[in-house]
Write a protein that holds these residues in place. Structure first.
Motif, PDB file in Angstrom:
ATOM      1  N   PHE A   1      64.759  78.643  65.577  1.00  0.00           N
ATOM      2  CA  PHE A   1      64.513  77.208  65.598  1.00  0.00           C
ATOM      3  C   PHE A   1      63.164  76.809  65.025  1.00  0.00           C
ATOM      4  CE2 PHE A   1      67.448  78.083  69.153  1.00  0.00           C
ATOM      5  CZ  PHE A   1      68.550  77.400  68.674  1.00  0.00           C
ATOM      6  N   LEU A   2      62.131  77.572  65.335  1.00  0.00           N
ATOM      7  CA  LEU A   2      60.793  77.238  64.851  1.00  0.00           C
ATOM      8  C   LEU A   2      60.553  77.897  63.494  1.00  0.00           C
ATOM      9  CD1 LEU A   2      58.803  77.704  68.169  1.00  0.00           C
ATOM     10  CD2 LEU A   2      59.545  75.562  67.132  1.00  0.00           C
ATOM     11  N   PRO A   3      59.536  77.438  62.772  1.00  0.00           N
ATOM     12  CA  PRO A   3      59.222  78.093  61.486  1.00  0.00           C
ATOM     13  C   PRO A   3      58.848  79.558  61.697  1.00  0.00           C
ATOM     14  CG  PRO A   3      58.032  76.009  61.705  1.00  0.00           C
ATOM     15  CD  PRO A   3      58.669  76.285  63.033  1.00  0.00           C
ATOM     16  N   ASP A   4      59.187  80.398  60.728  1.00  0.00           N
ATOM     17  CA  ASP A   4      58.903  81.833  60.816  1.00  0.00           C
ATOM     18  C   ASP A   4      57.400  82.084  60.710  1.00  0.00           C
ATOM     19  OD1 ASP A   4      61.607  82.136  60.852  1.00  0.00           O
ATOM     20  OD2 ASP A   4      61.779  82.916  58.809  1.00  0.00           O
ATOM     21  N   PRO A   5      56.811  82.798  61.698  1.00  0.00           N
ATOM     22  CA  PRO A   5      55.401  83.194  61.564  1.00  0.00           C
ATOM     23  C   PRO A   5      55.248  84.180  60.402  1.00  0.00           C
ATOM     24  CG  PRO A   5      56.216  83.566  63.808  1.00  0.00           C
ATOM     25  CD  PRO A   5      57.382  83.241  62.957  1.00  0.00           C
ATOM     26  N   LYS A   6      54.220  84.001  59.591  1.00  0.00           N
ATOM     27  CA  LYS A   6      53.999  84.857  58.426  1.00  0.00           C
ATOM     28  C   LYS A   6      52.537  85.260  58.344  1.00  0.00           C
ATOM     29  CE  LYS A   6      57.529  82.459  55.770  1.00  0.00           C
ATOM     30  NZ  LYS A   6      57.829  81.569  54.664  1.00  0.00           N
ATOM     31  N   ALA A   7      52.320  86.431  57.759  1.00  0.00           N
ATOM     32  CA  ALA A   7      50.949  86.897  57.519  1.00  0.00           C
ATOM     33  C   ALA A   7      50.919  87.646  56.194  1.00  0.00           C
ATOM     34  CB  ALA A   7      50.479  87.808  58.644  1.00  0.00           C
ATOM     35  N   ILE A   8      49.829  87.464  55.464  1.00  0.00           N
ATOM     36  CA  ILE A   8      49.595  88.220  54.233  1.00  0.00           C
ATOM     37  C   ILE A   8      48.300  88.991  54.437  1.00  0.00           C
ATOM     38  CG2 ILE A   8      49.172  88.114  51.755  1.00  0.00           C
ATOM     39  CD1 ILE A   8      50.713  85.448  51.731  1.00  0.00           C
ATOM     40  N   LEU A   9      48.382  90.317  54.266  1.00  0.00           N
ATOM     41  CA  LEU A   9      47.226  91.193  54.469  1.00  0.00           C
ATOM     42  C   LEU A   9      46.939  91.961  53.191  1.00  0.00           C
ATOM     43  CD1 LEU A   9      49.084  91.231  57.245  1.00  0.00           C
ATOM     44  CD2 LEU A   9      47.267  92.706  58.003  1.00  0.00           C
ATOM     45  N   ILE A  10      45.671  92.207  52.950  1.00  0.00           N
ATOM     46  CA  ILE A  10      45.259  93.087  51.851  1.00  0.00           C
ATOM     47  C   ILE A  10      44.761  94.370  52.507  1.00  0.00           C
ATOM     48  CG2 ILE A  10      43.712  93.409  49.902  1.00  0.00           C
ATOM     49  CD1 ILE A  10      43.740  90.331  49.610  1.00  0.00           C
ATOM     50  N   ILE A  11      45.512  95.439  52.306  1.00  0.00           N
ATOM     51  CA  ILE A  11      45.267  96.698  53.000  1.00  0.00           C
ATOM     52  C   ILE A  11      44.631  97.704  52.044  1.00  0.00           C
ATOM     53  CG2 ILE A  11      46.350  98.625  54.227  1.00  0.00           C
ATOM     54  CD1 ILE A  11      46.711  96.078  55.751  1.00  0.00           C
ATOM     55  N   GLN A  12      43.581  98.346  52.506  1.00  0.00           N
ATOM     56  CA  GLN A  12      42.984  99.479  51.792  1.00  0.00           C
ATOM     57  C   GLN A  12      43.234 100.721  52.631  1.00  0.00           C
ATOM     58  OE1 GLN A  12      41.308  99.076  48.894  1.00  0.00           O
ATOM     59  NE2 GLN A  12      40.821  96.919  48.835  1.00  0.00           N
ATOM     60  N   GLY A  13      43.675 101.792  51.984  1.00  0.00           N
ATOM     61  CA  GLY A  13      43.958 103.002  52.733  1.00  0.00           C
ATOM     62  C   GLY A  13      43.852 104.238  51.865  1.00  0.00           C
ATOM     63  N   GLU A  14      44.074 105.384  52.483  1.00  0.00           N
ATOM     64  CA  GLU A  14      43.954 106.639  51.745  1.00  0.00           C
ATOM     65  C   GLU A  14      44.853 107.707  52.355  1.00  0.00           C
ATOM     66  OE1 GLU A  14      40.022 108.578  53.856  1.00  0.00           O
ATOM     67  OE2 GLU A  14      39.717 107.089  52.287  1.00  0.00           O
ATOM     68  N   ALA A  15      45.182 108.684  51.523  1.00  0.00           N
ATOM     69  CA  ALA A  15      45.898 109.878  51.966  1.00  0.00           C
ATOM     70  C   ALA A  15      45.155 111.081  51.387  1.00  0.00           C
ATOM     71  CB  ALA A  15      47.342 109.853  51.475  1.00  0.00           C
TER      72      ALA A  15
ATOM     73  N   TYR B   1      44.540 103.768  48.138  1.00  0.00           N
ATOM     74  CA  TYR B   1      45.571 102.765  47.901  1.00  0.00           C
ATOM     75  C   TYR B   1      45.085 101.379  48.287  1.00  0.00           C
ATOM     76  CZ  TYR B   1      48.916 106.545  47.332  1.00  0.00           C
ATOM     77  OH  TYR B   1      49.584 107.661  46.873  1.00  0.00           O
ATOM     78  N   ARG B   2      45.651 100.404  47.581  1.00  0.00           N
ATOM     79  CA  ARG B   2      45.468  98.993  47.931  1.00  0.00           C
ATOM     80  C   ARG B   2      46.858  98.389  47.973  1.00  0.00           C
ATOM     81  NH1 ARG B   2      44.917  94.036  45.134  1.00  0.00           N
ATOM     82  NH2 ARG B   2      43.500  92.592  46.163  1.00  0.00           N
ATOM     83  N   ASP B   3      47.184  97.742  49.073  1.00  0.00           N
ATOM     84  CA  ASP B   3      48.526  97.208  49.276  1.00  0.00           C
ATOM     85  C   ASP B   3      48.424  95.767  49.747  1.00  0.00           C
ATOM     86  OD1 ASP B   3      51.255  96.979  49.631  1.00  0.00           O
ATOM     87  OD2 ASP B   3      51.352  98.238  51.416  1.00  0.00           O
ATOM     88  N   VAL B   4      49.230  94.892  49.174  1.00  0.00           N
ATOM     89  CA  VAL B   4      49.334  93.519  49.663  1.00  0.00           C
ATOM     90  C   VAL B   4      50.618  93.451  50.482  1.00  0.00           C
ATOM     91  CG1 VAL B   4      49.529  91.091  49.057  1.00  0.00           C
ATOM     92  CG2 VAL B   4      48.090  92.602  47.671  1.00  0.00           C
ATOM     93  N   VAL B   5      50.457  93.231  51.783  1.00  0.00           N
ATOM     94  CA  VAL B   5      51.589  93.260  52.710  1.00  0.00           C
ATOM     95  C   VAL B   5      51.912  91.842  53.150  1.00  0.00           C
ATOM     96  CG1 VAL B   5      52.417  94.144  54.922  1.00  0.00           C
ATOM     97  CG2 VAL B   5      50.872  95.524  53.545  1.00  0.00           C
ATOM     98  N   GLU B   6      53.170  91.468  53.010  1.00  0.00           N
ATOM     99  CA  GLU B   6      53.655  90.192  53.536  1.00  0.00           C
ATOM    100  C   GLU B   6      54.558  90.514  54.715  1.00  0.00           C
ATOM    101  OE1 GLU B   6      55.180  87.379  50.674  1.00  0.00           O
ATOM    102  OE2 GLU B   6      54.064  88.387  49.084  1.00  0.00           O
ATOM    103  N   GLN B   7      54.194  90.035  55.894  1.00  0.00           N
ATOM    104  CA  GLN B   7      54.955  90.320  57.109  1.00  0.00           C
ATOM    105  C   GLN B   7      55.390  89.006  57.735  1.00  0.00           C
ATOM    106  OE1 GLN B   7      55.517  93.531  58.201  1.00  0.00           O
ATOM    107  NE2 GLN B   7      56.861  92.689  59.740  1.00  0.00           N
ATOM    108  N   SER B   8      56.623  88.943  58.223  1.00  0.00           N
ATOM    109  CA  SER B   8      57.097  87.742  58.897  1.00  0.00           C
ATOM    110  C   SER B   8      58.000  88.127  60.062  1.00  0.00           C
ATOM    111  CB  SER B   8      57.854  86.834  57.916  1.00  0.00           C
ATOM    112  OG  SER B   8      59.017  87.484  57.452  1.00  0.00           O
ATOM    113  N   ILE B   9      58.191  87.175  60.963  1.00  0.00           N
ATOM    114  CA  ILE B   9      59.110  87.340  62.084  1.00  0.00           C
ATOM    115  C   ILE B   9      60.136  86.220  61.970  1.00  0.00           C
ATOM    116  CG2 ILE B   9      59.360  87.342  64.589  1.00  0.00           C
ATOM    117  CD1 ILE B   9      56.454  88.236  64.796  1.00  0.00           C
ATOM    118  N   ALA B  10      61.414  86.579  61.910  1.00  0.00           N
ATOM    119  CA  ALA B  10      62.473  85.578  61.767  1.00  0.00           C
ATOM    120  C   ALA B  10      62.682  84.851  63.094  1.00  0.00           C
ATOM    121  CB  ALA B  10      63.769  86.239  61.306  1.00  0.00           C
ATOM    122  N   ARG B  11      62.663  83.535  63.054  1.00  0.00           N
ATOM    123  CA  ARG B  11      62.901  82.690  64.222  1.00  0.00           C
ATOM    124  C   ARG B  11      64.115  81.807  63.969  1.00  0.00           C
ATOM    125  NH1 ARG B  11      60.383  85.387  67.728  1.00  0.00           N
ATOM    126  NH2 ARG B  11      58.137  85.383  67.695  1.00  0.00           N
TER     127      ARG B  11
END
Length: 199
Positions: free
Chosen positions: A71-85, A59-69
């Motif tokens: 007062f300050l801007p929300d921290p965000k990250a975009i990751l490209i994940i490779q994985g397998e099952a 699998y290849r997954d593009v993950v967008e993760q954020s933390i809601a804040r």
């Protein structure tokens, strides 16, 4: 009123400093120092394996993760994940009672197919982009990897990896047993139901 203006002023200054930091960091003005790694590894356990791995889904997954804040801007990250099952059958569960000869036919009762493992390949995964994450980057990435690993498992189950494991057992194991025994081989599985994941 003056108190609120002062608070607003400091909030704007803090936001500007965060923006400037993110821009400076993205230009790679600061060179990374050479990493120093030490290891203190101890063998913890030795386990016998008996899983016949029959299918692997990548699998290849593009993950967008954020933390809601608030007062300050929300921290965000975009990751490209490779994985397998990987789907498998645990041959340690097969006993002599599970193999029955009927004339020129051999009936082999196999356990249900399982997902023997699912994982992220960290060596091929990467952080594509982060924003406002200088204080929360570790938490952001940990949560993103955890969610991606859960999604790999769910996607594999939704894609019928267990049924594909069963079909591949017929393609791989059946000819091997037939050539070894010289008999016709029939592979049987427990009654249909929820195919379980290996604990």
């Amino acid at each position: 009123m003056r108190k609120w203006i002062t608070i607003l002023f400091y909030a704007v200054i803090a936001a500007l400093l965060i923006l400037i930091w993110e821009k400076v960091r993205s230009f790679k003005l600061f060179k990374d120092r050479e990493a120093v790694t030490t290891h203190n590894i101890v063998l913890k356990e030795i386990s016998g394996l008996g899983n016949l791995e029959l299918v692997k889904y990548a699998y290849r997954d593009v993950v967008e993760q954020s933390i809601a804040r608030d007062f300050l801007p929300d921290p965000k990250a975009i990751l490209i994940i490779q994985g397998e099952a990987v789907g498998c059958i645990d041959l340690r569960k097969v006993t002599a009672d599970d193999i029955v000869g009927r004339g020129d036919t051999l009936v082999v009762n196999l356990p249900k197919p399982e997902i023997c493992y699912h994982k992220i390949d960290h060596s091929r995964s990467k952080v594509y982009h982060t924003e406002y994450a200088f204080m929360n980057e570790g938490l952001l990435l940990e949560e993103a990897y955890k969610r991606a690993e859960q999604q790999i498992l769910q996607s594999a189950l939704d894609s019928d990896i267990l049924e594909q494991t069963r079909q591949n057992a017929d393609l791989v194991l059946k000819p091997l047993l037939e050539n070894t025994t010289g008999k016709k081989v029939v592979l049987k599985y427990p009654m249909e139901g929820e195919l379980r994941r290996l604990k």
